[in-house]
Design a protein around this motif. Structure first.
Motif, PDB file in Angstrom:
ATOM      1  N   GLU A  20      32.236  -3.746  16.857  1.00 43.95           N
ATOM      2  CA  GLU A  20      33.131  -4.602  17.910  1.00 43.95           C
ATOM      3  C   GLU A  20      32.617  -6.120  19.099  1.00 43.95           C
ATOM      4  N   LYS A  21      31.361  -5.254  19.601  1.00 45.58           N
ATOM      5  CA  LYS A  21      30.584  -5.834  20.383  1.00 45.58           C
ATOM      6  C   LYS A  21      30.320  -6.747  19.551  1.00 45.58           C
ATOM      7  N   TYR A  22      29.844  -6.820  18.353  1.00 47.89           N
ATOM      8  CA  TYR A  22      28.472  -7.762  18.185  1.00 47.89           C
ATOM      9  C   TYR A  22      29.305  -8.668  17.290  1.00 47.89           C
ATOM     10  N   LEU A  23      30.986  -8.781  17.437  1.00 47.91           N
ATOM     11  CA  LEU A  23      32.015  -9.541  16.234  1.00 47.91           C
ATOM     12  C   LEU A  23      32.740 -10.115  17.579  1.00 47.91           C
ATOM     13  N   SER A  24      33.056  -9.326  18.379  1.00 44.67           N
ATOM     14  CA  SER A  24      33.137 -10.247  20.060  1.00 44.67           C
ATOM     15  C   SER A  24      32.270 -11.543  20.957  1.00 44.67           C
ATOM     16  N   ARG A  25      30.721 -10.979  20.323  1.00 46.72           N
ATOM     17  CA  ARG A  25      29.970 -12.033  20.930  1.00 46.72           C
ATOM     18  C   ARG A  25      30.052 -13.046  19.695  1.00 46.72           C
ATOM     19  N   LEU A  26      30.315 -12.513  18.204  1.00 47.77           N
ATOM     20  CA  LEU A  26      30.340 -13.686  17.416  1.00 47.77           C
ATOM     21  C   LEU A  26      31.304 -15.087  17.956  1.00 47.77           C
ATOM     22  N   SER A  28      32.953 -15.371  20.627  1.00 47.51           N
ATOM     23  CA  SER A  28      32.949 -16.176  21.232  1.00 47.51           C
ATOM     24  C   SER A  28      31.782 -17.459  21.244  1.00 47.51           C
ATOM     25  N   PHE A  29      30.900 -16.904  20.616  1.00 44.54           N
ATOM     26  CA  PHE A  29      29.881 -17.347  19.950  1.00 44.54           C
ATOM     27  C   PHE A  29      30.214 -18.761  19.041  1.00 44.54           C
ATOM     28  N   GLY A  30      30.682 -18.233  18.025  1.00 51.26           N
ATOM     29  CA  GLY A  30      31.789 -19.963  17.748  1.00 51.26           C
ATOM     30  C   GLY A  30      33.110 -20.525  18.447  1.00 51.26           C
ATOM     31  N   LYS A  31      33.029 -19.864  19.717  1.00 55.33           N
ATOM     32  CA  LYS A  31      34.056 -20.381  20.030  1.00 55.33           C
ATOM     33  C   LYS A  31      33.709 -21.344  20.441  1.00 55.33           C
ATOM     34  N   SER A  32      32.656 -21.027  21.611  1.00 54.18           N
ATOM     35  CA  SER A  32      31.764 -21.507  23.058  1.00 54.18           C
ATOM     36  C   SER A  32      31.337 -22.929  22.579  1.00 54.18           C
ATOM     37  N   TYR A  33      30.966 -22.433  21.612  1.00 55.29           N
ATOM     38  CA  TYR A  33      29.852 -23.449  20.771  1.00 55.29           C
ATOM     39  C   TYR A  33      30.823 -24.758  19.446  1.00 55.29           C
ATOM     40  N   GLN A  34      32.567 -24.417  19.839  1.00 51.46           N
ATOM     41  CA  GLN A  34      33.612 -25.744  19.239  1.00 51.46           C
ATOM     42  C   GLN A  34      34.183 -26.130  20.218  1.00 51.46           C
ATOM     43  N   SER A  35      34.415 -25.780  21.550  1.00 46.57           N
ATOM     44  CA  SER A  35      34.737 -26.332  22.291  1.00 46.57           C
ATOM     45  C   SER A  35      34.250 -27.168  23.342  1.00 46.57           C
ATOM     46  N   ALA A  81      20.096 -19.846  22.110  1.00 42.89           N
ATOM     47  CA  ALA A  81      19.102 -17.381  22.497  1.00 42.89           C
ATOM     48  C   ALA A  81      19.712 -16.962  22.444  1.00 42.89           C
ATOM     49  N   GLU A  82      21.483 -17.175  21.970  1.00 43.27           N
ATOM     50  CA  GLU A  82      22.694 -16.449  21.708  1.00 43.27           C
ATOM     51  C   GLU A  82      22.736 -16.228  20.270  1.00 43.27           C
ATOM     52  N   TYR A  83      22.024 -17.095  19.501  1.00 41.24           N
ATOM     53  CA  TYR A  83      21.914 -16.778  18.038  1.00 41.24           C
ATOM     54  C   TYR A  83      20.822 -15.863  17.494  1.00 41.24           C
ATOM     55  N   GLN A  84      19.893 -15.706  17.844  1.00 41.51           N
ATOM     56  CA  GLN A  84      19.195 -14.813  18.164  1.00 41.51           C
ATOM     57  C   GLN A  84      19.379 -13.128  19.251  1.00 41.51           C
ATOM     58  N   VAL A  85      19.669 -13.665  19.353  1.00 43.02           N
ATOM     59  CA  VAL A  85      20.693 -11.938  20.466  1.00 43.02           C
ATOM     60  C   VAL A  85      21.253 -11.566  19.154  1.00 43.02           C
ATOM     61  N   LEU A  86      22.116 -12.617  18.586  1.00 40.33           N
ATOM     62  CA  LEU A  86      23.589 -12.447  17.435  1.00 40.33           C
ATOM     63  C   LEU A  86      22.672 -11.328  16.116  1.00 40.33           C
ATOM     64  N   ARG A  87      21.532 -12.090  15.753  1.00 40.42           N
ATOM     65  CA  ARG A  87      20.913 -11.851  14.784  1.00 40.42           C
ATOM     66  C   ARG A  87      20.281 -10.530  14.671  1.00 40.42           C
ATOM     67  N   SER A  88      19.459 -10.548  16.048  1.00 38.50           N
ATOM     68  CA  SER A  88      18.692  -8.948  16.812  1.00 38.50           C
ATOM     69  C   SER A  88      20.518  -7.861  16.489  1.00 38.50           C
ATOM     70  N   GLU A  89      21.630  -8.131  16.428  1.00 40.27           N
ATOM     71  CA  GLU A  89      21.954  -6.489  16.649  1.00 40.27           C
ATOM     72  C   GLU A  89      23.018  -7.137  14.874  1.00 40.27           C
ATOM     73  N   SER A  90      22.963  -8.370  14.770  1.00 39.75           N
ATOM     74  CA  SER A  90      23.274  -7.766  12.734  1.00 39.75           C
ATOM     75  C   SER A  90      21.741  -7.098  12.194  1.00 39.75           C
ATOM     76  N   GLN A  91      21.096  -7.381  12.730  1.00 42.18           N
ATOM     77  CA  GLN A  91      19.795  -6.633  12.179  1.00 42.18           C
ATOM     78  C   GLN A  91      19.685  -5.074  12.619  1.00 42.18           C
ATOM     79  N   SER A  92      20.005  -4.531  13.516  1.00 51.35           N
ATOM     80  CA  SER A  92      20.470  -3.537  13.957  1.00 51.35           C
ATOM     81  C   SER A  92      21.987  -2.594  13.559  1.00 51.35           C
TER      82      SER A  92
END
Length: 133
Positions: A20-26, A28-35, A81-92
């Motif tokens: 849930e945390k990962y998907l929420s962050r993902l 948020s990442f998409g929405k923030s860089y869309q708008s 930086a946000e992308y790297q955090v998401l990648r790290s969470e994804s790997q985990s």
């Protein structure tokens, strides 16, 4: 047997929370860089164009380009930086995920990478990045 089920339930709830945390962050990442990207770039572009129109020498134009490039790089660094955090969470998450979840996570990572690569390509192709070359 009851203790075993409680333990499994607790592990499931922890994993669920991580997803849930990962998907929420993902999301948020998409929405923030869309708008947000548009709202961040508009003032930079306006300032850059204003400075370029007011510039009367190559040095002044160079300063405007440098300032603009510095600001764009700052935005890209935030996104990276946000992308790297998401990648790290994804790997985990993939360490304990089922094969189907690993495939979906890989697809999400591929889409994020494509998005970041496209943004970097766009930034490097801006006319101001090639000024004086």
């Amino acid at each position: 047997m009851g203790l075993y089920l409680e333990r499994r339930k607790h592990i499931f709830e922890l994993r669920l929370g991580q997803y849930e945390k990962y998907l929420s962050r993902l999301d948020s990442f998409g929405k923030s860089y869309q708008s947000d990207l548009v709202s961040k770039m508009q003032p930079l572009m306006a300032s850059y164009l204003s400075e370029m129109l007011a510039a009367s020498t190559d040095d002044e134009k160079g300063i405007a380009i440098t300032r603009f490039s510095f600001n764009v790089v700052g935005i890209m660094n935030e996104a990276s930086a946000e992308y790297q955090v998401l990648r790290s969470e994804s790997q985990s998450l993939k360490l304990t995920a089922s094969d189907a979840l690993v495939l979906m996570t890989d697809e999400l990572e591929s889409l994020m990478k494509h998005s970041m690569d496209s943004a970097l390509q766009f930034t490097s192709s801006l006319p101001c990045a090639n000024f004086g070359k």
